[in-house]
Structures are given as C-alpha cells and as structure tokens.
Design an enzyme around this catalytic site. Sequence first.
Site, mmCIF file in Angstrom:
data_model
loop_
_atom_site.group_PDB
_atom_site.id
_atom_site.type_symbol
_atom_site.label_atom_id
_atom_site.label_comp_id
_atom_site.label_asym_id
_atom_site.label_seq_id
_atom_site.Cartn_x
_atom_site.Cartn_y
_atom_site.Cartn_z
ATOM 1 N N GLY A 155 3.753 4.521 -19.537
ATOM 2 C CA GLY A 155 2.936 3.317 -19.338
ATOM 3 C C GLY A 155 3.309 2.750 -17.984
ATOM 4 N N ASP B 23 1.263 7.767 -17.101
ATOM 5 C CA ASP B 23 0.180 6.934 -17.648
ATOM 6 C C ASP B 23 -1.016 7.834 -17.913
ATOM 7 O OD1 ASP B 23 -0.180 3.582 -17.506
ATOM 8 O OD2 ASP B 23 -2.038 4.731 -17.739
ATOM 9 N N ASN C 277 4.595 -4.091 -27.657
ATOM 10 C CA ASN C 277 4.524 -5.029 -28.787
ATOM 11 C C ASN C 277 3.543 -4.567 -29.866
ATOM 12 O OD1 ASN C 277 6.288 -7.318 -28.440
ATOM 13 N ND2 ASN C 277 5.200 -7.675 -26.515
ATOM 14 N N HIS D 182 10.837 -10.473 -32.470
ATOM 15 C CA HIS D 182 10.252 -10.949 -31.208
ATOM 16 C C HIS D 182 8.875 -11.540 -31.503
ATOM 17 C CE1 HIS D 182 9.608 -11.273 -26.993
ATOM 18 N NE2 HIS D 182 8.690 -10.326 -26.920
HETATM 19 N N1 APR Z 1 -0.066 6.994 -22.723
HETATM 20 C C1 APR Z 1 0.412 6.504 -21.566
HETATM 21 N N2 APR Z 1 0.023 5.302 -21.089
HETATM 22 C C2 APR Z 1 -0.871 4.618 -21.802
HETATM 23 C C3 APR Z 1 -1.409 5.081 -23.012
HETATM 24 C C4 APR Z 1 -0.963 6.343 -23.479
HETATM 25 N N3 APR Z 1 -1.407 6.864 -24.620
HETATM 26 N N4 APR Z 1 -2.274 4.153 -23.480
HETATM 27 C C5 APR Z 1 -2.279 3.140 -22.600
HETATM 28 N N5 APR Z 1 -1.438 3.407 -21.585
HETATM 29 C C6 APR Z 1 -1.148 2.626 -20.394
HETATM 30 C C7 APR Z 1 -2.358 1.916 -19.820
HETATM 31 O O1 APR Z 1 -3.178 2.822 -19.087
HETATM 32 C C8 APR Z 1 -1.711 0.868 -18.943
HETATM 33 O O2 APR Z 1 -1.556 1.311 -17.613
HETATM 34 O O3 APR Z 1 -0.262 1.567 -20.694
HETATM 35 C C9 APR Z 1 -0.339 0.654 -19.595
HETATM 36 C C10 APR Z 1 -0.114 -0.755 -20.086
HETATM 37 O O4 APR Z 1 -0.066 -1.561 -18.971
HETATM 38 P P1 APR Z 1 -0.748 -3.002 -18.916
HETATM 39 O O5 APR Z 1 -2.130 -2.924 -19.474
HETATM 40 O O6 APR Z 1 -0.569 -3.530 -17.543
HETATM 41 O O7 APR Z 1 0.107 -3.835 -19.978
HETATM 42 P P2 APR Z 1 1.588 -4.437 -19.783
HETATM 43 O O8 APR Z 1 1.487 -5.850 -19.360
HETATM 44 O O9 APR Z 1 2.423 -3.504 -19.011
HETATM 45 O O10 APR Z 1 2.073 -4.446 -21.309
HETATM 46 C C11 APR Z 1 2.337 -3.247 -22.007
HETATM 47 O O11 APR Z 1 4.315 -4.112 -23.016
HETATM 48 O O12 APR Z 1 5.267 -6.227 -23.027
HETATM 49 C C12 APR Z 1 4.450 -5.333 -23.713
HETATM 50 O O13 APR Z 1 2.971 -6.759 -24.968
HETATM 51 C C13 APR Z 1 3.047 -5.851 -23.909
HETATM 52 O O14 APR Z 1 2.420 -4.220 -25.521
HETATM 53 C C14 APR Z 1 2.312 -4.582 -24.169
HETATM 54 C C15 APR Z 1 3.039 -3.564 -23.307
#
Ligand code: APR
Length: 311
Positions: free
Chosen positions: A9, A33, A120, A175
């Site tokens: 991610g 990602d 989360n 949390h």
């Molecule tokens: N495999 C890899 N990456 C993925 C997948 C997957 N199957 N599904 C989604 N993603 C990626 C998305 O493409 C995105 O780039 O996960 C990333 C999440 O990043 P953001 O949307 O910017 O979210 P973020 O603020 O980083 O939060 C992610 O962390 O703190 C927690 O509550 C928050 O659950 C959330 C997580």
Amino acid sequence: MSAKISIIGAGMTGATTAHWLAERELADLVLVDIVEGMPQGKALDLLQCMPVIGKDVAIVGSNDYAATKGSDIVIITAGVPRKPGMSREDLLTTNAQIVQTATENALKESPDAIFVILTNPLDTMAYLSMKVGKLPPQRVVGQAGILDSARMRAFVALETGVSVENIACYVLGGHGDEMVPLTRHSNIAGIPLRDYLPADKLAAIVERTRKGGGEIVSLLKTSAYYAPAVAVAQMAEAILKDKHLIVPASAYLQGEYGLKDIFFGVPVQLGRSGVERIIEYTLDAEEKAALEKSAAAVKESIQVLHNLVKI
Ligand code: APR
C-alpha cells in the site's frame, strides 16, 4: 543494506512510512501497490531525496510481490481510508479482502517476516493477518498505541507548555473511540497527569485523544498519515535494532488482561523476534471496566470478520 522492509500500500500512509524509514537509514525499502506506476514513481521520488539527506537506502516500487522477496518486515497499509462521518469499522468489509490478499502474497515471498499492520480497523486487521497467514502471534503486531499515545502527549504539551520529551502517556485498548487513555500511569517528568492538570482539562484531553483520528478526518476529508506513519517507523526500528522497546501496540492476547483470541492495544516489548513480551499493568476497577468496554467493541468487530472470512 542488509535489512529489507516492504510496505504494501503506497498511498498516503505507506509512502509517508517509507519517508520516515528512509530518514532513519534502517533498511532497503520496497513499496507495493495495485495502482500501476504509482509505487514506482513514489519510490523514485524518494530515492532522489537520498543524496540530499545523505542516506544510502535503496528504494524500489512495484506492482509485483516478487520485489518484496526476503523482507525482514512487511508493513501493511493497503486499504481504503476513512471519509468524514465514517468509523474505522465501516472499512472492515473492503479492507478485510485487501489485507488477506496482501498477507498471503507477502508471506509467499518472505516466510520469516514480521508483519506490522496499519490498515483499519486495526485490531481486527491484525487478527485477520495472523489467522490467514497462520503466523505465530509474536510475528504480527498492529500499530495504534504509539499513535494514540503521541496524540495525547501532543495535547498535554499544548495545554501545559511543557516539552513533549517530558510527557509520557499510555493509551491502551482497541484503536477506536473506546480506547483507554491511562491518566493514572501518564505523567509529566514523573508527576502524575492527574496531579498536574485540573480534572476538567484532563477529561478534555482524554476525549480529544479518543476522537483524535476523527478530528483529522473531518478536517482533511481522509485519514491521518504523518503520525500513523512515524509510529510504524518507530516500531520497525525497535524490531530491526532488537531494542526491546516497550510501546503500546496491538498484540494477540491469550489470557493477558483476562482476554483471549483478540488483538488489543497493550504494552508490548518489541525486538528482533517481534512481540517479545506483553506487559500487564496493575489496573484499578475503573481502568479494568474501560478496557473491558473497549475489548467488547473489538470482539464485535472480530465477530463481523468471522462472518465474512473463513478463518
Ligand atoms: N494491494 C496493494 N495495495 C492496495 C490494494 C491491494 N490489494 N488495495 C488498495 N491498495 C492501495 C491503494 O491503491 C492505495 O494506494 O492502498 C493504498 C491506500 O492508500 P490511501 O488511499 O492513501 O490510504 P491511507 O491514508 O494510506 O490509509 C490506508 O491505513 O491508517 C489506515 O485507516 C487507514 O485503512 C487505512 C489505511
């Protein structure tokens, strides 16, 4: 560098985690990602910071888990973040699928890695990762307590004007909004917070800490990422450097605090093998009741997970 950390991610939290980790020059970094080009682009951008800050860290981005092969630590931040009005629990169905896939794929490449979970609802996602990966409990830990405690420390510093370095706060439990800021154990340079601050001010800080994530979501329209990311960087450092550092974090309980088969925020000692030890505080009746209330919320979330995924 000999150590390797993969971050699954590469969104706001994942990329910011890479940023904080690179600053610490702890390990080579891999960002993964599903979005094509994005982890590669962010990794290159970060890599080009290294000459300026003078750190020799290799950073690569990929859409393929093969790049994560042989990682010492896998950090999972993949998933959707909150939007205003959402609770962390509202993310469960979507994020469970993502965390399950991420754990299974990462584990194939790094069978000995320690998993640090950030997605989360945190406690439930850490539980899922351990169960689907059939991992020993000491190799899975969720990040939440350092963040929640740091929020409380920041609010105490704002209120008192004392350096954050003098302020120790301990937030345990799940949390979520039922988390348990321990005002009896928290202190300013050894002076219990309860003696330092009037009760109404302390109560306001406790309340603001509990809603600290939501406060940012309502302003930013998405989840916080700087503080969650630096908290996970501190955990990765404690693990790789075998520091035996005691921090609040989400760990699998098997009877500690009277709780079983649940991930829950407790003081843990982190070292090279992951969660080396769970520390049990002596709690008074009020603190116990607050922890039980928080545990009930996490248990409910885990029950929802059991209805979704066969684990
Ligand atoms: N495999 C890899 N990456 C993925 C997948 C997957 N199957 N599904 C989604 N993603 C990626 C998305 O493409 C995105 O780039 O996960 C990333 C999440 O990043 P953001 O949307 O910017 O979210 P973020 O603020 O980083 O939060 C992610 O962390 O703190 C927690 O509550 C928050 O659950 C959330 C997580």
